[in-house]
Design an enzyme around this catalytic site. Structure first.
Site, PDB file in Angstrom:
ATOM      1  N   GLU A  88       0.828  -1.203   0.000  1.00 53.43           N
ATOM      2  CA  GLU A  88       0.000   0.000   0.000  1.00 53.43           C
ATOM      3  C   GLU A  88       0.865   1.256   0.000  1.00 53.43           C
ATOM      4  O   GLU A  88       1.830   1.360   0.735  1.00 53.43           O
ATOM      5  CB  GLU A  88      -0.925   0.017   1.221  1.00 53.43           C
ATOM      6  CG  GLU A  88      -1.875  -1.170   1.306  1.00 53.43           C
ATOM      7  CD  GLU A  88      -2.922  -1.179   0.192  1.00 53.43           C
ATOM      8  OE1 GLU A  88      -3.019  -0.178  -0.547  1.00 53.43           O
ATOM      9  OE2 GLU A  88      -3.634  -2.192   0.066  1.00 53.43           O
ATOM     10  N   ARG A  98     -18.149  -1.064   5.396  1.00 50.81           N
ATOM     11  CA  ARG A  98     -19.235  -1.821   4.743  1.00 50.81           C
ATOM     12  C   ARG A  98     -19.780  -2.908   5.663  1.00 50.81           C
ATOM     13  O   ARG A  98     -20.917  -3.352   5.535  1.00 50.81           O
ATOM     14  CB  ARG A  98     -18.700  -2.418   3.435  1.00 50.81           C
ATOM     15  CG  ARG A  98     -19.746  -2.931   2.485  1.00 50.81           C
ATOM     16  CD  ARG A  98     -19.191  -3.150   1.079  1.00 50.81           C
ATOM     17  NE  ARG A  98     -17.912  -3.839   1.043  1.00 50.81           N
ATOM     18  CZ  ARG A  98     -17.729  -5.147   1.264  1.00 50.81           C
ATOM     19  NH1 ARG A  98     -18.753  -5.915   1.568  1.00 50.81           N
ATOM     20  NH2 ARG A  98     -16.525  -5.679   1.191  1.00 50.81           N
ATOM     21  N   CYS A 151      -8.095  -1.641   8.192  1.00 48.34           N
ATOM     22  CA  CYS A 151      -6.693  -1.629   7.744  1.00 48.34           C
ATOM     23  C   CYS A 151      -6.248  -0.229   7.345  1.00 48.34           C
ATOM     24  O   CYS A 151      -5.170   0.230   7.741  1.00 48.34           O
ATOM     25  CB  CYS A 151      -6.487  -2.598   6.577  1.00 48.34           C
ATOM     26  SG  CYS A 151      -6.525  -4.317   7.102  1.00 48.34           S
ATOM     27  N   HIS A 175      -1.308  -5.520   2.134  1.00 45.99           N
ATOM     28  CA  HIS A 175      -2.490  -6.387   2.114  1.00 45.99           C
ATOM     29  C   HIS A 175      -2.117  -7.714   1.446  1.00 45.99           C
ATOM     30  O   HIS A 175      -1.353  -7.722   0.471  1.00 45.99           O
ATOM     31  CB  HIS A 175      -3.630  -5.727   1.324  1.00 45.99           C
ATOM     32  CG  HIS A 175      -4.607  -4.990   2.187  1.00 45.99           C
ATOM     33  ND1 HIS A 175      -4.872  -3.643   2.036  1.00 45.99           N
ATOM     34  CD2 HIS A 175      -5.395  -5.424   3.217  1.00 45.99           C
ATOM     35  CE1 HIS A 175      -5.789  -3.277   2.934  1.00 45.99           C
ATOM     36  NE2 HIS A 175      -6.114  -4.335   3.664  1.00 45.99           N
TER      37      HIS A 175
HETATM   38  N1  PCA Z   1      -8.313  -6.761   6.716  1.00 47.69           N
HETATM   39  C1  PCA Z   1      -9.310  -5.744   6.943  1.00 47.69           C
HETATM   40  C2  PCA Z   1      -9.253  -5.459   8.417  1.00 47.69           C
HETATM   41  C3  PCA Z   1      -8.486  -6.583   9.020  1.00 47.69           C
HETATM   42  C4  PCA Z   1      -7.867  -7.276   7.892  1.00 47.69           C
HETATM   43  O1  PCA Z   1      -7.053  -8.208   7.981  1.00 47.69           O
HETATM   44  C5  PCA Z   1      -9.117  -4.516   6.049  1.00 47.69           C
HETATM   45  O2  PCA Z   1      -8.574  -4.650   4.937  1.00 47.69           O
HETATM   46  O3  PCA Z   1      -9.509  -3.418   6.439  1.00 47.69           O
END
Ligand code: PCA
Length: 218
Positions: A88, A98, A151, A175
């Site tokens: 990111e 959501r 996140c 991610h």
């Molecule tokens: N993914 C979620 C929150 C916790 C996670 O592992 C997100 O992308 O916000």
């Protein structure tokens, strides 16, 4: 006298999240745990799990930064539906949930931090990290949106906290896809561990990022 190889106290904090949204596993935490204790160019990885909850996750992460005074903080999160290790670049000052978080909170159209700037960029070297993932033969991408759920909020809160209180520390967010048992597209855990290990090395070894085109047309 301490042995030279154990003398360094430099720390990398590596976090994952607990399962959320009906899932029973979260690969981000499994990856972080697998790398706990690894030595990366004089830094020791300290892994921790954050709750998938807006307020509590920020508090826990700030506590970890206070406790360990890390040189680098990398947070990992699950992004079901993505096919690559997704590095990111931008955290935005917006929450638009959501689904409810693990404490039942579902804020819509609120800032992460009232009075905060609109966005922060990762200070970890995203292009060098991307190059390292690809050099492992694994799918990698630079992402321009960490979403608007927990996140992104944790990433934004981290970058704000480091900018205010720990200017020498760098921060980033990656991610990761589902594990094969969760759905498709997916990556096996061992591959994700290998990829994150490689990108941590790249992050430590590149104080400045490299020039590598990885942007998006749309
Ligand atoms: N993914 C979620 C929150 C916790 C996670 O592992 C997100 O992308 O916000």
């Amino acid at each position: 006298m301490q042995h030279p190889s154990t003398a360094s106290t430099a720390t990398i904090v590596l976090t994952g999240f607990d399962p959320f949204g009906g899932d029973t596993v979260n690969p981000s935490t499994a990856i972080a745990q697998a790398l706990h204790g690894q030595r990366i160019a004089g830094n020791t990885v300290v892994a921790a799990q954050l709750p998938t909850a807006f307020g509590a996750a920020q508090e826990r992460l700030r506590g970890l930064v206070q406790q360990h005074q890390p040189t680098l903080v990398l947070c990992l999160g699950q992004a079901g539906g993505r096919a690559a290790l997704s590095i990111e670049r931008v955290a935005i000052n917006l929450v638009d949930a959501r689904i409810p978080d693990n404490q039942g909170q579902q804020p819509v159209d609120t800032p992460v931090l009232a009075q905060g700037p609109a966005a922060y960029f990762a200070t970890a070297p995203v292009k060098a990290m991307l190059q390292a993932v690809r050099a492992c033969g694994l799918p990698g991408e630079v992402s321009l949106s960490a979403g608007s759920f927990v996140c992104n909020a944790v990433f934004y809160g981290l970058m704000h906290h480091l900018a205010q209180s720990h200017p020498g520390a760098r921060g980033g967010f990656v991610h990761v896809p589902w594990l094969p048992e969760q759905g498709t597209p997916a990556l096996p855990l061992r591959d994700m561990v290998r990829g994150v290990h490689a990108l941590l090395w790249a992050a430590v070894l590149h104080p400045q990022d490299i020039a590598l085109g990885a942007g998006a047309i749309h």
